[in-house]
Design a protein around this motif. Structure first.
Motif, PDB file in Angstrom:
ATOM      1  N   TYR A   2     -61.689 -34.996 -10.995  1.00 32.83           N
ATOM      2  CA  TYR A   2     -62.254 -34.189 -12.082  1.00 32.83           C
ATOM      3  C   TYR A   2     -63.770 -34.076 -11.971  1.00 32.83           C
ATOM      4  O   TYR A   2     -64.339 -32.985 -12.022  1.00 32.83           O
ATOM      5  CB  TYR A   2     -61.859 -34.804 -13.428  1.00 32.83           C
ATOM      6  N   TYR A   3     -64.440 -35.214 -11.790  1.00 35.33           N
ATOM      7  CA  TYR A   3     -65.901 -35.200 -11.764  1.00 35.33           C
ATOM      8  C   TYR A   3     -66.443 -34.630 -10.456  1.00 35.33           C
ATOM      9  O   TYR A   3     -67.563 -34.109 -10.418  1.00 35.33           O
ATOM     10  CB  TYR A   3     -66.442 -36.606 -12.023  1.00 35.33           C
ATOM     11  N   LYS A   6     -66.308 -30.967 -11.129  1.00 31.38           N
ATOM     12  CA  LYS A   6     -67.369 -30.653 -12.090  1.00 31.38           C
ATOM     13  C   LYS A   6     -68.728 -30.591 -11.401  1.00 31.38           C
ATOM     14  O   LYS A   6     -69.539 -29.691 -11.654  1.00 31.38           O
ATOM     15  CB  LYS A   6     -67.388 -31.707 -13.206  1.00 31.38           C
ATOM     16  N   ARG A  10     -71.106 -27.238 -10.997  1.00 31.30           N
ATOM     17  CA  ARG A  10     -72.515 -27.227 -11.400  1.00 31.30           C
ATOM     18  C   ARG A  10     -73.407 -26.793 -10.242  1.00 31.30           C
ATOM     19  O   ARG A  10     -74.347 -25.997 -10.428  1.00 31.30           O
ATOM     20  CB  ARG A  10     -72.927 -28.619 -11.893  1.00 31.30           C
ATOM     21  N   ALA A  50     -69.562 -27.320 -17.065  1.00 33.98           N
ATOM     22  CA  ALA A  50     -70.349 -28.012 -16.045  1.00 33.98           C
ATOM     23  C   ALA A  50     -71.422 -28.898 -16.665  1.00 33.98           C
ATOM     24  O   ALA A  50     -71.828 -29.903 -16.073  1.00 33.98           O
ATOM     25  CB  ALA A  50     -70.978 -27.007 -15.094  1.00 33.98           C
ATOM     26  N   LYS A  55     -65.254 -35.417 -20.235  1.00 32.89           N
ATOM     27  CA  LYS A  55     -64.175 -34.494 -19.895  1.00 32.89           C
ATOM     28  C   LYS A  55     -63.985 -33.492 -21.030  1.00 32.89           C
ATOM     29  O   LYS A  55     -64.315 -33.770 -22.179  1.00 32.89           O
ATOM     30  CB  LYS A  55     -62.875 -35.258 -19.640  1.00 32.89           C
ATOM     31  N   LEU A  77     -58.256 -29.216 -14.802  1.00 32.26           N
ATOM     32  CA  LEU A  77     -59.591 -29.149 -15.396  1.00 32.26           C
ATOM     33  C   LEU A  77     -59.547 -29.147 -16.923  1.00 32.26           C
ATOM     34  O   LEU A  77     -60.585 -29.039 -17.575  1.00 32.26           O
ATOM     35  CB  LEU A  77     -60.323 -27.894 -14.898  1.00 32.26           C
TER      36      LEU A  77
END
Length: 211
Positions: A2-3, A6, A10, A50, A55, A77
């Motif tokens: 997930y990160y 992300k 970004r 972003a 979360k 997401l």
């Protein structure tokens, strides 16, 4: 995963556009919130997500879930389907569940994309979810010129959080009139972030602090 996604999203926006982020310190820490944002383009959810803290979850039209691979991606997401135009009341329960499970929620209360960049009237969905969950609303604004293209200057703004308890009783069946008042408050804040020039915003805040 997930990160990682992300971070990559970004990075993509940093490369594609001239991003400026304002007011991120306004986002409450150690809790989930509801981001209520204006709607300009399909890029809004990933752009807002972003820079949202932690979360997040967001509603997406059910048509986007027909492709299994894409459905898997957006579900990972935080997306969940909503049936537009049919009074899908179950989406409110799902939204509250997501907030309680540790994901902040992104909502675009206008319900459709703005063609001229102006902020529309908005709906009370975010107010209802806020009153049902007790979670604060963070008004957010995505600001840029007429068209979104390569290296367009974009400013993403986060306003001061709004406590639903100041406008209505936090319960399963909040008063509809109180929900309208809460909706009017966050829509006014979004409009302020998007349509008022930075110099005027500073002047307004100074006048409020002197009162």
């Amino acid at each position: 995963m997930y990160y990682i996604v992300k971070f990559l999203v970004r990075l993509y926006f940093r490369v594609m556009y001239k991003m400026t982020i304002e007011g991120r310190e306004n986002i409450p820490k150690d809790t989930t919130v509801i981001y209520a944002c204006n709607h300009r383009s399909n890029a809004d959810p990933p752009m807002l997500g972003a820079w949202a803290k932690g979360k997040f979850a967001f509603m997406a039209k059910e048509e986007l879930f027909r492709n299994k691979l894409f459905a898997w991606l957006i579900r990972s997401l935080g997306a969940f389907p909503v049936v537009r135009g049919k009074g899908d009341t179950g989406v409110i329960d799902t939204s509250v569940d997501r907030l309680d499970s540790g994901r902040s929620l992104m909502i675009f209360p206008e319900g459709t994309r703005s063609k001229d960049g102006k902020v529309g009237r908005g709906h009370t969905g975010a107010a209802l979810i806020s009153a049902r969950s007790g979670k604060q609303i963070v008004p957010s604004g995505i600001c840029y010129g007429e068209k979104l293209k390569f290296r367009t200057p974009i400013t993403l703004k986060f306003g001061a959080p709004i406590d639903p308890a100041e406008y209505c009783e936090v319960c399963d069946e909040p008063n509809p009139r109180q929900l309208v008042k809460l909706k009017n408050r966050y829509m006014a804040d979004i409009k302020f972030l998007v349509e008022v020039e930075p110099e005027e915003q500073t002047e307004t805040k100074e006048n409020e602090s002197n009162e």
